[in-house]
Write an enzyme that holds these catalytic residues in place. Structure first.
Site, PDB file in Angstrom:
ATOM      1  N   LYS A   1       0.813  -1.222   0.000  1.00  0.00           N
ATOM      2  CA  LYS A   1       0.000   0.000   0.000  1.00  0.00           C
ATOM      3  C   LYS A   1       0.846   1.272   0.000  1.00  0.00           C
ATOM      4  O   LYS A   1       0.521   2.231  -0.700  1.00  0.00           O
ATOM      5  CB  LYS A   1      -0.955  -0.004   1.190  1.00  0.00           C
ATOM      6  CG  LYS A   1      -2.036  -1.079   1.108  1.00  0.00           C
ATOM      7  CD  LYS A   1      -2.986  -0.996   2.291  1.00  0.00           C
ATOM      8  CE  LYS A   1      -4.038  -2.070   2.216  1.00  0.00           C
ATOM      9  NZ  LYS A   1      -5.002  -1.975   3.335  1.00  0.00           N
TER      10      LYS A   1
ATOM     11  N   GLY B   1     -15.376  -6.253  11.713  1.00  0.00           N
ATOM     12  CA  GLY B   1     -14.839  -5.606  10.519  1.00  0.00           C
ATOM     13  C   GLY B   1     -15.269  -6.217   9.204  1.00  0.00           C
ATOM     14  O   GLY B   1     -14.737  -5.834   8.152  1.00  0.00           O
TER      15      GLY B   1
ATOM     16  N   ASP C   1     -10.194   2.041   2.317  1.00  0.00           N
ATOM     17  CA  ASP C   1     -10.360   1.340   3.594  1.00  0.00           C
ATOM     18  C   ASP C   1     -11.148   2.179   4.597  1.00  0.00           C
ATOM     19  O   ASP C   1     -12.069   1.679   5.244  1.00  0.00           O
ATOM     20  CB  ASP C   1      -8.991   0.985   4.187  1.00  0.00           C
ATOM     21  CG  ASP C   1      -8.301  -0.136   3.429  1.00  0.00           C
ATOM     22  OD1 ASP C   1      -8.998  -0.986   2.857  1.00  0.00           O
ATOM     23  OD2 ASP C   1      -7.054  -0.161   3.422  1.00  0.00           O
TER      24      ASP C   1
ATOM     25  N   GLY D   1      -1.429   0.946  12.899  1.00  0.00           N
ATOM     26  CA  GLY D   1      -1.101   0.398  11.593  1.00  0.00           C
ATOM     27  C   GLY D   1      -1.886   1.049  10.473  1.00  0.00           C
ATOM     28  O   GLY D   1      -2.466   2.126  10.623  1.00  0.00           O
ATOM     29  N   GLY D   2      -1.926   0.355   9.334  1.00  0.00           N
ATOM     30  CA  GLY D   2      -2.593   0.907   8.162  1.00  0.00           C
ATOM     31  C   GLY D   2      -4.076   1.107   8.336  1.00  0.00           C
ATOM     32  O   GLY D   2      -4.635   2.106   7.864  1.00  0.00           O
ATOM     33  N   ALA D   3      -4.745   0.169   9.002  1.00  0.00           N
ATOM     34  CA  ALA D   3      -6.187   0.316   9.218  1.00  0.00           C
ATOM     35  C   ALA D   3      -6.479   1.533  10.079  1.00  0.00           C
ATOM     36  O   ALA D   3      -7.407   2.307   9.799  1.00  0.00           O
ATOM     37  CB  ALA D   3      -6.758  -0.945   9.865  1.00  0.00           C
TER      38      ALA D   3
ATOM     39  N   GLY E   1      -4.464   1.225  18.106  1.00  0.00           N
ATOM     40  CA  GLY E   1      -3.687   0.734  16.975  1.00  0.00           C
ATOM     41  C   GLY E   1      -3.006   1.849  16.217  1.00  0.00           C
ATOM     42  O   GLY E   1      -3.458   3.001  16.234  1.00  0.00           O
TER      43      GLY E   1
ATOM     44  N   TYR F   1     -12.295  -9.524  11.617  1.00  0.00           N
ATOM     45  CA  TYR F   1     -13.483 -10.331  11.312  1.00  0.00           C
ATOM     46  C   TYR F   1     -13.192 -11.826  11.401  1.00  0.00           C
ATOM     47  O   TYR F   1     -14.079 -12.641  11.115  1.00  0.00           O
ATOM     48  CB  TYR F   1     -14.053  -9.978   9.934  1.00  0.00           C
ATOM     49  CG  TYR F   1     -13.063 -10.077   8.791  1.00  0.00           C
ATOM     50  CD1 TYR F   1     -12.838 -11.274   8.117  1.00  0.00           C
ATOM     51  CD2 TYR F   1     -12.346  -8.952   8.394  1.00  0.00           C
ATOM     52  CE1 TYR F   1     -11.931 -11.353   7.078  1.00  0.00           C
ATOM     53  CE2 TYR F   1     -11.430  -9.029   7.352  1.00  0.00           C
ATOM     54  CZ  TYR F   1     -11.232 -10.226   6.704  1.00  0.00           C
ATOM     55  OH  TYR F   1     -10.327 -10.310   5.675  1.00  0.00           O
TER      56      TYR F   1
ATOM     57  N   ASN G   1      -4.798   1.681  -1.664  1.00  0.00           N
ATOM     58  CA  ASN G   1      -5.275   0.305  -1.812  1.00  0.00           C
ATOM     59  C   ASN G   1      -6.070   0.099  -3.101  1.00  0.00           C
ATOM     60  O   ASN G   1      -6.431  -1.032  -3.429  1.00  0.00           O
ATOM     61  CB  ASN G   1      -6.119  -0.124  -0.606  1.00  0.00           C
ATOM     62  CG  ASN G   1      -7.546   0.400  -0.653  1.00  0.00           C
ATOM     63  OD1 ASN G   1      -7.809   1.490  -1.156  1.00  0.00           O
ATOM     64  ND2 ASN G   1      -8.470  -0.372  -0.120  1.00  0.00           N
TER      65      ASN G   1
ATOM     66  N   MET H   1      -6.855 -11.155  16.771  1.00  0.00           N
ATOM     67  CA  MET H   1      -7.088 -11.871  15.520  1.00  0.00           C
ATOM     68  C   MET H   1      -6.681 -13.337  15.658  1.00  0.00           C
ATOM     69  O   MET H   1      -5.736 -13.660  16.371  1.00  0.00           O
ATOM     70  CB  MET H   1      -6.304 -11.208  14.387  1.00  0.00           C
ATOM     71  CG  MET H   1      -6.538 -11.813  13.012  1.00  0.00           C
ATOM     72  SD  MET H   1      -5.508 -11.024  11.731  1.00  0.00           S
ATOM     73  CE  MET H   1      -6.188  -9.368  11.738  1.00  0.00           C
TER      74      MET H   1
END
Length: 289
Positions: free
Chosen positions: A74, A258, A110, A136-138, A134, A237, A95, A211
């Site tokens: 990404k 998610g 996203d 990160g990317g999300a 968090g 998810y 993305n 996760m």
């Protein structure tokens, strides 16, 4: 599923990632192409990191209509495109790519997918405050899009490190470009965490903690931080119900995972490539139940 034969006119869309074979994106996009009678196909390509530039060169040479990028590409894709959407500029990651006559425009769907999932779940957070776990990317994508959409403030909690340094740059750009005020705190600052959650409309886990297969993880210290009217969301998810979400539901909080963020980020990409709306109810029924 596909009624139209693949011919010399069939347009190519795809996913670049490593790994990529597990992706549900080919199923949902090809179903949507079939629904609209569009002569496109969507494939998933597992590309080694050192072959990324070659893969993009090939897609340009083959005049692919567009493609998605997942990890670890990404940020590299952000450097490669010719034009960036506002949310892609803020996050520093792409993305979704649209190709028009050799010109590549990069988007980050996203965050849009997450914000639409919030709305789809029946909640209104515009004008409210968000607490987010968090870095990160999300997390970066959600921060940028939430700010663009009108969330008034975001308190981010994360561990110091490389991800912290990267997301701090996103926070600086968002603070400079929007009216949303974003503050960063270390996860160990539990006093501030409690204050932030008390003042928030929604609490989001945008980290990978919890996760599968490490399903016992949870960044929220305990359920005393929650109150029944607080919306709780997890970008994970798998599993469908993390320890974080289970704790929220036991506290009486409205909560969701998610799964539909994944659906809606794809729906935005589909619309960018085709100009048509993905039939999300059909896709939900076939692939997201």
């Amino acid at each position: 599923m596909r009624e139209l034969p693949i011919t010399g006119y069939t347009g190519l869309t795809c996913l670049l990632g490593h790994p990529a074979k597990h992706s549900i994106s080919p199923a949902m996009h090809n179903e949507a192409f079939h629904y609209h009678g569009l002569d496109y196909v969507y494939l998933a390509f597992d590309v080694e990191e050192d072959r990324f530039e070659q893969a993009v060169d090939g897609l340009i040479a083959m005049n692919a209509r567009g493609w998605n990028c997942t990890m670890p590409f990404k940020r590299a894709m952000c450097e490669r495109v010719d034009v960036l959407s506002e949310e892609a500029r803020l996050t520093g990651s792409v993305n979704t790519v649209v190709q028009e006559n050799g010109v590549l425009t990069g988007y980050n769907t996203d965050g849009k997918g997450y914000m639409r999932a919030v709305k789809d779940a029946g909640y209104q957070i515009i004008g409210g405050k968000m607490t987010l776990f968090g870095a990160g990317g999300a997390a970066a994508s959600i921060i940028a899009q939430a700010a663009l959409d009108g969330v008034r403030g975001i308190d981010l909690f994360a561990r110091p490190g490389a991800s912290w340094d990267a997301v701090s740059q996103v926070v600086s750009r968002v603070n400079e470009s929007t009216d949303c005020r974003i503050c960063m705190y270390e996860l160990r600052d539990t006093d501030q965490m409690r204050k932030s959650i008390e003042d928030s409309a929604i609490l989001v886990n945008a980290s990978s903690v919890g996760m599968s297969p490490r399903e016992d993880g949870c960044l929220l210290p305990d359920a005393s931080y929650l109150r029944p009217e607080l919306i709780v969301s997890d970008v994970i998810y798998n599993p469908r119900e993390t320890r974080f979400l289970k704790m929220a539901k036991e506290a009486g909080c409205p909560a969701f995972n998610g799964l539909y963020m994944l659906l809606y980020q794809g729906a935005y990409a589909f619309s960018l490539w085709t100009g048509k709306e993905m039939p999300v109810e059909l896709i939900k029924e076939k692939y997201f139940r």
